[in-house]
Design a protein around this motif. Structure first.
Motif, PDB file in Angstrom:
ATOM      1  N   SER A  64      23.431  35.248  45.334  1.00 11.03           N
ATOM      2  CA  SER A  64      24.477  36.201  44.947  1.00 11.03           C
ATOM      3  C   SER A  64      25.833  35.760  45.488  1.00 11.03           C
ATOM      4  O   SER A  64      26.857  35.946  44.828  1.00 11.03           O
ATOM      5  CB  SER A  64      24.130  37.608  45.421  1.00 11.03           C
ATOM      6  OG  SER A  64      24.139  37.696  46.830  1.00 11.03           O
ATOM      7  N   PHE A  65      25.858  35.152  46.666  1.00  7.14           N
ATOM      8  CA  PHE A  65      27.111  34.608  47.204  1.00  7.14           C
ATOM      9  C   PHE A  65      27.667  33.537  46.262  1.00  7.14           C
ATOM     10  O   PHE A  65      28.867  33.521  45.969  1.00  7.14           O
ATOM     11  CB  PHE A  65      26.891  34.017  48.601  1.00  7.14           C
ATOM     12  CG  PHE A  65      28.091  33.274  49.117  1.00  7.14           C
ATOM     13  CD1 PHE A  65      29.168  33.963  49.647  1.00  7.14           C
ATOM     14  CD2 PHE A  65      28.152  31.897  49.044  1.00  7.14           C
ATOM     15  CE1 PHE A  65      30.292  33.287  50.104  1.00  7.14           C
ATOM     16  CE2 PHE A  65      29.263  31.204  49.495  1.00  7.14           C
ATOM     17  CZ  PHE A  65      30.343  31.906  50.026  1.00  7.14           C
ATOM     18  N   LEU A  66      26.802  32.656  45.789  1.00  9.09           N
ATOM     19  CA  LEU A  66      27.258  31.594  44.888  1.00  9.09           C
ATOM     20  C   LEU A  66      27.760  32.160  43.564  1.00  9.09           C
ATOM     21  O   LEU A  66      28.764  31.679  43.020  1.00  9.09           O
ATOM     22  CB  LEU A  66      26.134  30.577  44.642  1.00  9.09           C
ATOM     23  CG  LEU A  66      25.775  29.710  45.844  1.00  9.09           C
ATOM     24  CD1 LEU A  66      24.566  28.835  45.529  1.00  9.09           C
ATOM     25  CD2 LEU A  66      26.962  28.863  46.263  1.00  9.09           C
ATOM     26  N   VAL A  67      27.091  33.179  43.049  1.00 11.06           N
ATOM     27  CA  VAL A  67      27.547  33.817  41.807  1.00 11.06           C
ATOM     28  C   VAL A  67      28.937  34.413  42.016  1.00 11.06           C
ATOM     29  O   VAL A  67      29.850  34.208  41.205  1.00 11.06           O
ATOM     30  CB  VAL A  67      26.540  34.887  41.333  1.00 11.06           C
ATOM     31  CG1 VAL A  67      27.124  35.761  40.239  1.00 11.06           C
ATOM     32  CG2 VAL A  67      25.254  34.234  40.850  1.00 11.06           C
ATOM     33  N   CYS A  68      29.108  35.151  43.108  1.00  9.39           N
ATOM     34  CA  CYS A  68      30.405  35.784  43.387  1.00  9.39           C
ATOM     35  C   CYS A  68      31.488  34.744  43.663  1.00  9.39           C
ATOM     36  O   CYS A  68      32.624  34.893  43.201  1.00  9.39           O
ATOM     37  CB  CYS A  68      30.282  36.749  44.561  1.00  9.39           C
ATOM     38  SG  CYS A  68      29.330  38.219  44.156  1.00  9.39           S
ATOM     39  N   ALA A  69      31.147  33.708  44.409  1.00 10.08           N
ATOM     40  CA  ALA A  69      32.132  32.665  44.714  1.00 10.08           C
ATOM     41  C   ALA A  69      32.562  31.939  43.439  1.00 10.08           C
ATOM     42  O   ALA A  69      33.760  31.693  43.230  1.00 10.08           O
ATOM     43  CB  ALA A  69      31.571  31.677  45.732  1.00 10.08           C
ATOM     44  N   SER A  70      31.608  31.619  42.577  1.00 11.23           N
ATOM     45  CA  SER A  70      31.969  30.922  41.336  1.00 11.23           C
ATOM     46  C   SER A  70      32.804  31.823  40.428  1.00 11.23           C
ATOM     47  O   SER A  70      33.747  31.355  39.783  1.00 11.23           O
ATOM     48  CB  SER A  70      30.725  30.408  40.608  1.00 11.23           C
ATOM     49  OG  SER A  70      29.964  31.476  40.077  1.00 11.23           O
ATOM     50  N   ALA A  71      32.484  33.115  40.378  1.00  7.88           N
ATOM     51  CA  ALA A  71      33.279  34.051  39.576  1.00  7.88           C
ATOM     52  C   ALA A  71      34.693  34.163  40.141  1.00  7.88           C
ATOM     53  O   ALA A  71      35.671  34.235  39.380  1.00  7.88           O
ATOM     54  CB  ALA A  71      32.609  35.421  39.529  1.00  7.88           C
ATOM     55  N   SER A  72      34.819  34.171  41.456  1.00  8.97           N
ATOM     56  CA  SER A  72      36.136  34.260  42.083  1.00  8.97           C
ATOM     57  C   SER A  72      36.965  33.008  41.808  1.00  8.97           C
ATOM     58  O   SER A  72      38.154  33.096  41.486  1.00  8.97           O
ATOM     59  CB  SER A  72      35.995  34.479  43.593  1.00  8.97           C
ATOM     60  OG  SER A  72      35.370  35.722  43.834  1.00  8.97           O
ATOM     61  N   VAL A  73      36.351  31.856  41.925  1.00 13.51           N
ATOM     62  CA  VAL A  73      37.061  30.604  41.626  1.00 13.51           C
ATOM     63  C   VAL A  73      37.481  30.589  40.160  1.00 13.51           C
ATOM     64  O   VAL A  73      38.620  30.227  39.834  1.00 13.51           O
ATOM     65  CB  VAL A  73      36.185  29.378  41.978  1.00 13.51           C
ATOM     66  CG1 VAL A  73      36.774  28.093  41.414  1.00 13.51           C
ATOM     67  CG2 VAL A  73      36.006  29.269  43.487  1.00 13.51           C
ATOM     68  N   ALA A  74      36.573  30.998  39.270  1.00 12.02           N
ATOM     69  CA  ALA A  74      36.909  31.035  37.842  1.00 12.02           C
ATOM     70  C   ALA A  74      38.064  31.994  37.589  1.00 12.02           C
ATOM     71  O   ALA A  74      38.976  31.679  36.804  1.00 12.02           O
ATOM     72  CB  ALA A  74      35.686  31.440  37.021  1.00 12.02           C
ATOM     73  N   GLY A  75      38.059  33.142  38.246  1.00 14.33           N
ATOM     74  CA  GLY A  75      39.142  34.114  38.065  1.00 14.33           C
ATOM     75  C   GLY A  75      40.486  33.569  38.501  1.00 14.33           C
ATOM     76  O   GLY A  75      41.495  33.752  37.809  1.00 14.33           O
ATOM     77  N   VAL A  76      40.511  32.899  39.634  1.00 12.31           N
ATOM     78  CA  VAL A  76      41.767  32.312  40.122  1.00 12.31           C
ATOM     79  C   VAL A  76      42.225  31.196  39.183  1.00 12.31           C
ATOM     80  O   VAL A  76      43.416  31.090  38.865  1.00 12.31           O
ATOM     81  CB  VAL A  76      41.603  31.800  41.571  1.00 12.31           C
ATOM     82  CG1 VAL A  76      42.786  30.951  41.992  1.00 12.31           C
ATOM     83  CG2 VAL A  76      41.413  32.967  42.526  1.00 12.31           C
ATOM     84  N   LEU A  77      41.289  30.364  38.716  1.00 16.31           N
ATOM     85  CA  LEU A  77      41.661  29.279  37.809  1.00 16.31           C
ATOM     86  C   LEU A  77      42.173  29.815  36.474  1.00 16.31           C
ATOM     87  O   LEU A  77      43.145  29.275  35.914  1.00 16.31           O
ATOM     88  CB  LEU A  77      40.472  28.338  37.581  1.00 16.31           C
ATOM     89  CG  LEU A  77      40.079  27.486  38.779  1.00 16.31           C
ATOM     90  CD1 LEU A  77      38.820  26.676  38.478  1.00 16.31           C
ATOM     91  CD2 LEU A  77      41.218  26.578  39.207  1.00 16.31           C
TER      92      LEU A  77
END
Length: 158
Positions: A64-77
């Motif tokens: 779940s950490f990886l899912v949230c981290a990847s979503a956060s990176v995608a959002g910033v990008l």
């Protein structure tokens, strides 16, 4: 008759148990067996399924950490890339944030639990349920992070 009410645990012990579960699962399993013996007077089962419980919790946490981290990176990008093409105004950010919140709520309300649960949680329906839940949460989190970081970058092109 044994009282199976869980014993009170201090805040610091809760933190310690969480750290053991996430980073030192073997020590957690030993501590759990000791706690079960102290609290209930029974030795914890030594079956592979019992020992695997901490790994289930640990793996779910890090996944779940990886899912949230990847979503956060995608959002910033997405927010950064949009700076090349779109004006960064508060109204657009509000609409993106509202959409993200709606998708998160949708995922929360759509997920099914007991009514489709099997003994091992491996049926196709259960797996599709989980995939849809994670996908909606990823999309919603990405949208919320995009909205939150929308005005940070300003217009990338002067």
């Amino acid at each position: 008759m044994v009282d199976y009410k869980p014993p009170q645990v201090s805040f610091l012990h809760k933190i310690r148990f969480c750290i053991l579960a996430l980073f030192f699962p073997a020590q957690f399993a030993e501590e759990e067996a000791r706690q079960m013996k102290e609290a209930f007077g029974v030795a914890a089962s030594d079956s592979p399924e019992t020992r695997a419980r901490v790994y289930v919790v640990r793996n779910a946490f890090w996944r779940s950490f990886l899912v949230c981290a990847s979503a956060s990176v995608a959002g910033v990008l997405i927010s950064w890339a949009a700076g090349f093409y779109l004006a960064k105004d508060a109204e657009t950010a509000a609409w993106i944030g509202t959409a993200g919140a709606a998708v998160l709520l949708w995922g929360t309300l759509a997920v099914r639990g007991w009514e489709i649960q099997s003994f091992k949680g491996v049926t196709v329906a259960e797996r599709v349920n989980r995939w849809l839940f994670v996908a909606l949460y990823w999309i919603g989190t990405t949208a919320l992070v995009t909205a939150t970081s929308w005005t940070i970058f300003g217009n990338a092109v002067p």
